[in-house]
Write a protein that holds these residues in place. Structure first.
Motif, PDB file in Angstrom:
ATOM      1  N   LEU A 107       0.834  -1.199   0.000  1.00  0.00           N
ATOM      2  CA  LEU A 107       0.000   0.000   0.000  1.00  0.00           C
ATOM      3  C   LEU A 107       0.873   1.254   0.000  1.00  0.00           C
ATOM      4  N   ARG A 108       1.954   1.242   0.761  1.00  0.00           N
ATOM      5  CA  ARG A 108       2.871   2.386   0.761  1.00  0.00           C
ATOM      6  C   ARG A 108       3.537   2.556  -0.597  1.00  0.00           C
ATOM      7  N   LEU A 109       3.967   1.453  -1.216  1.00  0.00           N
ATOM      8  CA  LEU A 109       4.589   1.534  -2.537  1.00  0.00           C
ATOM      9  C   LEU A 109       3.606   2.057  -3.573  1.00  0.00           C
ATOM     10  N   PHE A 110       2.380   1.531  -3.540  1.00  0.00           N
ATOM     11  CA  PHE A 110       1.346   1.973  -4.478  1.00  0.00           C
ATOM     12  C   PHE A 110       1.077   3.465  -4.296  1.00  0.00           C
ATOM     13  N   SER A 111       0.963   3.893  -3.053  1.00  0.00           N
ATOM     14  CA  SER A 111       0.723   5.301  -2.755  1.00  0.00           C
ATOM     15  C   SER A 111       1.888   6.160  -3.219  1.00  0.00           C
ATOM     16  N   SER A 112       3.103   5.668  -3.036  1.00  0.00           N
ATOM     17  CA  SER A 112       4.285   6.427  -3.472  1.00  0.00           C
ATOM     18  C   SER A 112       4.291   6.622  -4.982  1.00  0.00           C
ATOM     19  N   VAL A 113       3.956   5.581  -5.697  1.00  0.00           N
ATOM     20  CA  VAL A 113       3.919   5.686  -7.157  1.00  0.00           C
ATOM     21  C   VAL A 113       2.782   6.611  -7.582  1.00  0.00           C
ATOM     22  N   ALA A 114       1.600   6.403  -7.017  1.00  0.00           N
ATOM     23  CA  ALA A 114       0.425   7.183  -7.413  1.00  0.00           C
ATOM     24  C   ALA A 114       0.601   8.676  -7.140  1.00  0.00           C
ATOM     25  N   SER A 115       1.301   9.009  -6.075  1.00  0.00           N
ATOM     26  CA  SER A 115       1.435  10.421  -5.702  1.00  0.00           C
ATOM     27  C   SER A 115       2.739  11.040  -6.170  1.00  0.00           C
ATOM     28  N   HIS A 116       3.573  10.273  -6.826  1.00  0.00           N
ATOM     29  CA  HIS A 116       4.865  10.790  -7.266  1.00  0.00           C
ATOM     30  C   HIS A 116       4.679  11.811  -8.386  1.00  0.00           C
ATOM     31  N   GLU A 117       5.532  12.819  -8.373  1.00  0.00           N
ATOM     32  CA  GLU A 117       5.465  13.869  -9.390  1.00  0.00           C
ATOM     33  C   GLU A 117       5.578  13.263 -10.784  1.00  0.00           C
ATOM     34  N   GLY A 118       4.693  13.649 -11.673  1.00  0.00           N
ATOM     35  CA  GLY A 118       4.711  13.146 -13.042  1.00  0.00           C
ATOM     36  C   GLY A 118       3.963  11.838 -13.225  1.00  0.00           C
ATOM     37  N   GLY A 119       3.437  11.289 -12.146  1.00  0.00           N
ATOM     38  CA  GLY A 119       2.630  10.078 -12.262  1.00  0.00           C
ATOM     39  C   GLY A 119       3.406   8.792 -12.415  1.00  0.00           C
ATOM     40  N   GLU A 120       4.730   8.866 -12.301  1.00  0.00           N
ATOM     41  CA  GLU A 120       5.526   7.651 -12.344  1.00  0.00           C
ATOM     42  C   GLU A 120       6.720   7.828 -11.420  1.00  0.00           C
ATOM     43  N   ALA A 121       7.262   6.706 -10.970  1.00  0.00           N
ATOM     44  CA  ALA A 121       8.369   6.776 -10.034  1.00  0.00           C
ATOM     45  C   ALA A 121       9.400   5.715 -10.361  1.00  0.00           C
ATOM     46  N   CYS A 122      10.656   6.107 -10.251  1.00  0.00           N
ATOM     47  CA  CYS A 122      11.761   5.166 -10.397  1.00  0.00           C
ATOM     48  C   CYS A 122      11.818   4.333  -9.126  1.00  0.00           C
ATOM     49  N   ARG A 140      14.292   1.595 -18.060  1.00  0.00           N
ATOM     50  CA  ARG A 140      15.062   2.646 -18.723  1.00  0.00           C
ATOM     51  C   ARG A 140      16.493   2.541 -18.219  1.00  0.00           C
ATOM     52  N   GLY A 141      17.327   1.969 -19.038  1.00  0.00           N
ATOM     53  CA  GLY A 141      18.700   1.736 -18.616  1.00  0.00           C
ATOM     54  C   GLY A 141      18.720   0.697 -17.506  1.00  0.00           C
ATOM     55  N   THR A 142      19.295   1.066 -16.365  1.00  0.00           N
ATOM     56  CA  THR A 142      19.372   0.116 -15.253  1.00  0.00           C
ATOM     57  C   THR A 142      18.216   0.256 -14.283  1.00  0.00           C
ATOM     58  N   TRP A 143      17.354   1.271 -14.465  1.00  0.00           N
ATOM     59  CA  TRP A 143      16.261   1.510 -13.527  1.00  0.00           C
ATOM     60  C   TRP A 143      14.918   1.129 -14.140  1.00  0.00           C
ATOM     61  N   VAL A 144      14.010   0.769 -13.270  1.00  0.00           N
ATOM     62  CA  VAL A 144      12.643   0.474 -13.689  1.00  0.00           C
ATOM     63  C   VAL A 144      11.746   1.572 -13.139  1.00  0.00           C
ATOM     64  N   TYR A 145      10.900   2.101 -14.003  1.00  0.00           N
ATOM     65  CA  TYR A 145       9.945   3.143 -13.622  1.00  0.00           C
ATOM     66  C   TYR A 145       8.553   2.523 -13.552  1.00  0.00           C
ATOM     67  N   TYR A 146       7.837   2.850 -12.490  1.00  0.00           N
ATOM     68  CA  TYR A 146       6.492   2.316 -12.273  1.00  0.00           C
ATOM     69  C   TYR A 146       5.478   3.434 -12.364  1.00  0.00           C
ATOM     70  N   ARG A 147       4.295   3.089 -12.843  1.00  0.00           N
ATOM     71  CA  ARG A 147       3.184   4.033 -12.875  1.00  0.00           C
ATOM     72  C   ARG A 147       1.887   3.263 -12.595  1.00  0.00           C
ATOM     73  N   VAL A 148       0.942   3.979 -12.005  1.00  0.00           N
ATOM     74  CA  VAL A 148      -0.364   3.393 -11.737  1.00  0.00           C
ATOM     75  C   VAL A 148      -1.078   3.286 -13.066  1.00  0.00           C
ATOM     76  N   GLU A 149      -1.691   2.155 -13.322  1.00  0.00           N
ATOM     77  CA  GLU A 149      -2.462   2.010 -14.549  1.00  0.00           C
ATOM     78  C   GLU A 149      -3.478   3.148 -14.609  1.00  0.00           C
ATOM     79  N   PRO A 150      -3.634   3.769 -15.774  1.00  0.00           N
ATOM     80  CA  PRO A 150      -4.424   5.007 -15.883  1.00  0.00           C
ATOM     81  C   PRO A 150      -5.825   4.985 -15.280  1.00  0.00           C
ATOM     82  N   LEU A 157      -2.381  -3.374 -10.941  1.00  0.00           N
ATOM     83  CA  LEU A 157      -2.407  -2.043 -10.348  1.00  0.00           C
ATOM     84  C   LEU A 157      -1.293  -1.141 -10.854  1.00  0.00           C
ATOM     85  N   LEU A 158      -0.180  -1.718 -11.250  1.00  0.00           N
ATOM     86  CA  LEU A 158       0.955  -0.951 -11.741  1.00  0.00           C
ATOM     87  C   LEU A 158       1.409  -1.486 -13.088  1.00  0.00           C
ATOM     88  N   SER A 159       2.051  -0.631 -13.844  1.00  0.00           N
ATOM     89  CA  SER A 159       2.776  -1.049 -15.041  1.00  0.00           C
ATOM     90  C   SER A 159       4.195  -0.527 -14.879  1.00  0.00           C
TER      91      SER A 159
END
Length: 120
Positions: A47-62, A94-104, A88-90
């Motif tokens: 729930l914390r991870l989901f909230s972090s992604v959902a509220s992250h600036e730009g709608g996605e989080a590394c 990008r390079g060595t990092w994975v970016y997550y975003r809440v499905e629209p 819930l996430l996609s």
């Protein structure tokens, strides 16, 4: 004469997993699909991870920006995988990092499930 056209603002379509709970009983398939989403969110770390992604600036989080949730990196990866499996996430590498975003439509669909059905 002006060549400027005013275009309507289109709202993203919400595709709920099922109707609002007070509209009618869920079918077995709808209940199964919905339970998977809520079960994934039933863990405090998820729930914390989901909230972090959902509220992250730009709608996605590394993953590098959201992994400080009190568990090891492999555990964070496990929880993010469970959130992805639940739909819930996609993610995008990008390079060595994975970016997550809440499905629209996820937040709107889950909200619609829990809200009172509109009265005519």
């Amino acid at each position: 004469m002006s060549n400027v056209k005013v275009l309507p603002i289109l709202e993203p379509e919400t595709e709920p997993c099922c109707p609002p709970l007070n509209e009618r009983p869920l079918t077995a398939e709808e209940a199964e699909r919905t339970a998977v989403m809520f079960k994934a969110l039933g863990d405090p770390v998820r729930l914390r991870l989901f909230s972090s992604v959902a509220s992250h600036e730009g709608g996605e989080a590394c993953v590098c920006d959201i992994s400080d949730v009190g568990v090891s990196q492999p555990t964070v990866s496990h929880h993010l995988k469970k959130l992805k499996e639940a739909g819930l996430l996609s993610s995008e590498r990008r390079g060595t990092w994975v970016y997550y975003r809440v499905e629209p439509t996820v937040l709107a669909a889950m909200g619609a499930l829990l809200t009172k059905a509109a009265t005519a």
